[in-house]
Design a protein around this motif. Structure first.
Motif, PDB file in Angstrom:
ATOM      1  N   LEU A  19       0.595  -1.377  -0.195  1.00 41.88           N
ATOM      2  CA  LEU A  19      -0.175  -0.209   0.228  1.00 41.88           C
ATOM      3  C   LEU A  19       1.127   1.000  -0.151  1.00 41.88           C
ATOM      4  O   LEU A  19       0.481   2.609   0.046  1.00 41.88           O
ATOM      5  N   ALA A  20       2.570   0.919   0.060  1.00 43.00           N
ATOM      6  CA  ALA A  20       3.189   2.596  -0.033  1.00 43.00           C
ATOM      7  C   ALA A  20       2.502   2.558  -0.284  1.00 43.00           C
ATOM      8  O   ALA A  20       3.817   3.915  -1.273  1.00 43.00           O
ATOM      9  N   GLY A  21       3.198   1.472  -1.882  1.00 40.66           N
ATOM     10  CA  GLY A  21       3.862   1.891  -2.789  1.00 40.66           C
ATOM     11  C   GLY A  21       2.560   2.089  -4.024  1.00 40.66           C
ATOM     12  O   GLY A  21       2.569   2.778  -5.375  1.00 40.66           O
ATOM     13  N   GLY A  22       1.460   1.328  -3.711  1.00 45.72           N
ATOM     14  CA  GLY A  22       0.319   1.450  -4.196  1.00 45.72           C
ATOM     15  C   GLY A  22       0.346  -0.258  -5.124  1.00 45.72           C
ATOM     16  O   GLY A  22       1.729  -0.682  -5.373  1.00 45.72           O
ATOM     17  N   VAL A  23      -0.809  -0.351  -5.493  1.00 40.22           N
ATOM     18  CA  VAL A  23      -0.642  -1.421  -6.073  1.00 40.22           C
ATOM     19  C   VAL A  23      -2.001  -1.628  -7.199  1.00 40.22           C
ATOM     20  O   VAL A  23      -3.006  -1.294  -7.382  1.00 40.22           O
ATOM     21  N   VAL A  24      -1.529  -2.034  -8.454  1.00 38.44           N
ATOM     22  CA  VAL A  24      -2.727  -1.469  -9.639  1.00 38.44           C
ATOM     23  C   VAL A  24      -3.115  -3.543 -10.442  1.00 38.44           C
ATOM     24  O   VAL A  24      -1.524  -4.065 -10.602  1.00 38.44           O
ATOM     25  N   LEU A  25      -3.786  -3.440 -10.323  1.00 34.42           N
ATOM     26  CA  LEU A  25      -4.560  -5.213 -10.788  1.00 34.42           C
ATOM     27  C   LEU A  25      -4.979  -5.274 -12.002  1.00 34.42           C
ATOM     28  O   LEU A  25      -6.465  -4.167 -12.408  1.00 34.42           O
ATOM     29  N   THR A  26      -4.857  -5.557 -12.846  1.00 37.97           N
ATOM     30  CA  THR A  26      -4.917  -5.804 -14.404  1.00 37.97           C
ATOM     31  C   THR A  26      -5.827  -6.901 -14.723  1.00 37.97           C
ATOM     32  O   THR A  26      -4.827  -7.928 -15.012  1.00 37.97           O
ATOM     33  N   GLY A  27      -6.921  -7.573 -15.285  1.00 44.05           N
ATOM     34  CA  GLY A  27      -7.134  -9.046 -15.801  1.00 44.05           C
ATOM     35  C   GLY A  27      -8.203  -8.490 -17.311  1.00 44.05           C
ATOM     36  O   GLY A  27      -8.800  -7.458 -17.315  1.00 44.05           O
ATOM     37  N   HIS A  28      -8.575  -9.791 -17.941  1.00 47.88           N
ATOM     38  CA  HIS A  28      -9.569  -9.844 -18.747  1.00 47.88           C
ATOM     39  C   HIS A  28     -10.011 -11.222 -18.967  1.00 47.88           C
ATOM     40  O   HIS A  28      -8.944 -11.922 -18.990  1.00 47.88           O
ATOM     41  N   LEU A  29     -11.190 -11.115 -19.202  1.00 50.00           N
ATOM     42  CA  LEU A  29     -11.883 -13.012 -19.465  1.00 50.00           C
ATOM     43  C   LEU A  29     -12.851 -13.069 -20.069  1.00 50.00           C
ATOM     44  O   LEU A  29     -13.837 -11.914 -20.172  1.00 50.00           O
ATOM     45  N   THR A  30     -12.191 -13.549 -20.585  1.00 50.56           N
ATOM     46  CA  THR A  30     -13.857 -13.927 -22.282  1.00 50.56           C
ATOM     47  C   THR A  30     -14.492 -15.040 -22.562  1.00 50.56           C
ATOM     48  O   THR A  30     -13.098 -16.473 -22.135  1.00 50.56           O
ATOM     49  N   LEU A  31     -15.406 -15.138 -22.533  1.00 55.70           N
ATOM     50  CA  LEU A  31     -15.910 -16.679 -22.074  1.00 55.70           C
ATOM     51  C   LEU A  31     -16.970 -16.776 -24.160  1.00 55.70           C
ATOM     52  O   LEU A  31     -17.429 -15.636 -24.168  1.00 55.70           O
ATOM     53  N   ALA A  32     -16.571 -17.707 -24.612  1.00 55.77           N
ATOM     54  CA  ALA A  32     -16.617 -17.603 -25.936  1.00 55.77           C
ATOM     55  C   ALA A  32     -16.938 -19.039 -26.279  1.00 55.77           C
ATOM     56  O   ALA A  32     -16.259 -20.034 -25.526  1.00 55.77           O
ATOM     57  N   ILE A  33     -18.076 -19.229 -26.949  1.00 59.01           N
ATOM     58  CA  ILE A  33     -18.626 -20.435 -28.071  1.00 59.01           C
ATOM     59  C   ILE A  33     -18.354 -20.367 -29.185  1.00 59.01           C
ATOM     60  O   ILE A  33     -18.441 -19.849 -29.546  1.00 59.01           O
ATOM     61  N   ALA A  34     -17.694 -21.563 -29.882  1.00 60.88           N
ATOM     62  CA  ALA A  34     -16.842 -21.323 -30.757  1.00 60.88           C
ATOM     63  C   ALA A  34     -16.890 -20.100 -31.615  1.00 60.88           C
ATOM     64  O   ALA A  34     -17.010 -19.805 -32.452  1.00 60.88           O
ATOM     65  N   ASP A  35     -16.125 -19.964 -30.796  1.00 60.88           N
ATOM     66  CA  ASP A  35     -15.109 -18.383 -31.693  1.00 60.88           C
ATOM     67  C   ASP A  35     -15.451 -17.468 -31.764  1.00 60.88           C
ATOM     68  O   ASP A  35     -15.917 -16.593 -32.262  1.00 60.88           O
ATOM     69  N   VAL A  36     -17.031 -17.815 -30.689  1.00 61.73           N
ATOM     70  CA  VAL A  36     -17.952 -15.980 -30.900  1.00 61.73           C
ATOM     71  C   VAL A  36     -18.101 -15.950 -29.313  1.00 61.73           C
ATOM     72  O   VAL A  36     -18.050 -16.376 -28.262  1.00 61.73           O
ATOM     73  N   ASP A  37     -17.418 -14.079 -29.133  1.00 60.62           N
ATOM     74  CA  ASP A  37     -17.839 -14.362 -27.528  1.00 60.62           C
ATOM     75  C   ASP A  37     -19.076 -14.196 -26.935  1.00 60.62           C
ATOM     76  O   ASP A  37     -19.667 -12.943 -27.439  1.00 60.62           O
ATOM     77  N   LEU A  38     -19.245 -14.248 -26.025  1.00 63.51           N
ATOM     78  CA  LEU A  38     -20.301 -13.796 -25.211  1.00 63.51           C
ATOM     79  C   LEU A  38     -20.438 -13.109 -24.525  1.00 63.51           C
ATOM     80  O   LEU A  38     -20.980 -11.624 -24.397  1.00 63.51           O
TER      81      LEU A  38
END
Length: 57
Positions: A19-38
């Motif tokens: 916390l003294a320096g700070g923390v950055v959280l980054t995340g990406h989540l993609t749910l796809a079926i048959a190459d179609v992003d849902l």
């Protein structure tokens, strides 16, 4: 040959350091079926103490 002593850090000390320096959280989540992003979820979070956030750069 002896092993070096294990260095133990308390959870409170670890949180204080992060916390003294700070923390950055980054995340990406993609749910796809048959190459179609849902569903796509993006997470961007900045966690810091109020002292760190108010400090001029």
């Amino acid at each position: 040959m002896t092993e070096p002593a294990a260095r133990q850090v308390a959870l409170v000390d670890l949180l204080d350091r992060l916390l003294a320096g700070g923390v950055v959280l980054t995340g990406h989540l993609t749910l796809a079926i048959a190459d179609v992003d849902l569903v796509r979820v993006d997470l961007n979070a900045l966690i810091s103490s109020t002292t760190t956030a108010g400090r001029p750069r």
